[in-house]
Design an enzyme around this catalytic site. Structure first.
Site, short mmCIF file in Angstrom:
data_model
loop_
_atom_site.label_atom_id
_atom_site.label_comp_id
_atom_site.label_asym_id
_atom_site.label_seq_id
_atom_site.Cartn_x
_atom_site.Cartn_y
_atom_site.Cartn_z
N HIS A 44 -54.39 77.34 -20.22
CA HIS A 44 -52.96 76.70 -20.86
C HIS A 44 -53.30 75.34 -21.37
CE1 HIS A 44 -48.50 77.00 -20.75
NE2 HIS A 44 -48.78 76.01 -21.78
N GLU A 75 -52.76 80.56 -23.18
CA GLU A 75 -51.22 80.54 -23.22
C GLU A 75 -50.78 79.36 -23.80
OE1 GLU A 75 -50.68 82.42 -18.87
OE2 GLU A 75 -50.65 80.33 -18.84
N HIS A 196 -47.11 83.39 -12.11
CA HIS A 196 -46.48 81.86 -11.61
C HIS A 196 -46.10 81.93 -10.17
CE1 HIS A 196 -45.48 77.97 -13.28
NE2 HIS A 196 -44.46 77.85 -12.13
#
Length: 251
Positions: A44, A75, A196
């Site tokens: 990310h 991401e 997450h």
């Protein structure tokens, strides 16, 4: 069905960036995780490059050429820097995340009633490049029709609400919400990812309760465990946790 494990190596880069020695190596970490059986690697890269940098994305893309059976997932926010990486690296999957530039960590999914028309052409562009698109979403069944309408291939369910409820009286209620969202996604023809704050402890319960989870992306907890167990043993422990959850069964 077996749920795939994608290892997010952001935190490896975060440690490396505290010095100018190039250690720990992001590519070496990814290699060890793949050798141990991880099904993919996730990054990310944020606009401030506080962990993953542009050169890491390039280096990991080169690494993944030697692992054609594994997936590379990038991401980020498509309105910031994500699309540049998608166009250049052509990952297997990109995950659109609605975070702000200075956000500490991702903490909510897309509001597609507000942003759907903006993301729709970017989804179409990524898919035209041969990149699968997943949208980071809260576990809201009604939102899955909107995700399909804008062209997404998958949704990634934002699992922090479940993780924070694990081991408390709220756990059953939260699992019910996620199961309903996963079924709604499947009914719209969407694949289901999740991520997450998932870890070795809460992952089996999640996969037992939530049907059809194709992939979990795990970074913080997995890298923290790797400090104690090493990359290879940690990946094996997470694969065992996935096995205990039996991949969530069929939608």
């Amino acid at each position: 069905m077996t749920t795939a494990l994608s290892v997010n190596v952001n935190k490896v880069a975060l440690v490396r960036n505290t010095r100018h020695l190039g250690i720990p190596s992001v590519v070496r970490a990814a290699t060890l995780c793949l050798q141990a059986g991880a099904h993919g690697i996730t990054v990310h890269p944020r606009p401030d490059a506080r962990h993953i940098r542009a050169e890491d994305v390039h280096d990991l893309r080169e690494l993944m050429k030697s692992w054609p059976q594994a997936e590379f997932n990038i991401e980020g926010n498509p309105f910031h820097n994500l699309m540049d990486f998608v166009r250049d690296a052509r990952p297997d999957q990109c995950t659109f995340v609605p975070d702000s530039e200075g956000q500490f960590t991702s903490d909510h999914g897309w509001d597609l009633r507000a942003d759907g028309e903006r993301v729709k052409p970017l989804i179409a562009e990524a898919k035209a490049l041969g990149v699968r698109v997943s949208l980071f979403m809260d576990p809201l069944p009604d939102a899955m029709e909107l995700a399909r309408a804008v062209g997404a291939d998958r949704v990634e369910l934002y699992t922090e609400p479940y993780a924070s409820s694990w081991g408390t009286p709220r756990q059953t209620q939260e699992l019910g919400r996620f199961a309903d969202a996963a079924r709604a996604a499947a009914a719209q023809g969407l694949g289901v990812n999740a991520g997450h704050d998932l870890n070795r402890d809460n992952l089996p319960d999640f996969l037992r309760a939530v049907p059809g989870v194709l992939e979990v992306s795990i970074g913080h907890a997995l890298i923290a465990d790797a400090l104690e167990f090493g990359y290879a043993q940690t990946v094996r422990l997470y694969l065992q946790a996935i096995g205990q959850g039996s991949g969530g069964g069929s939608p």
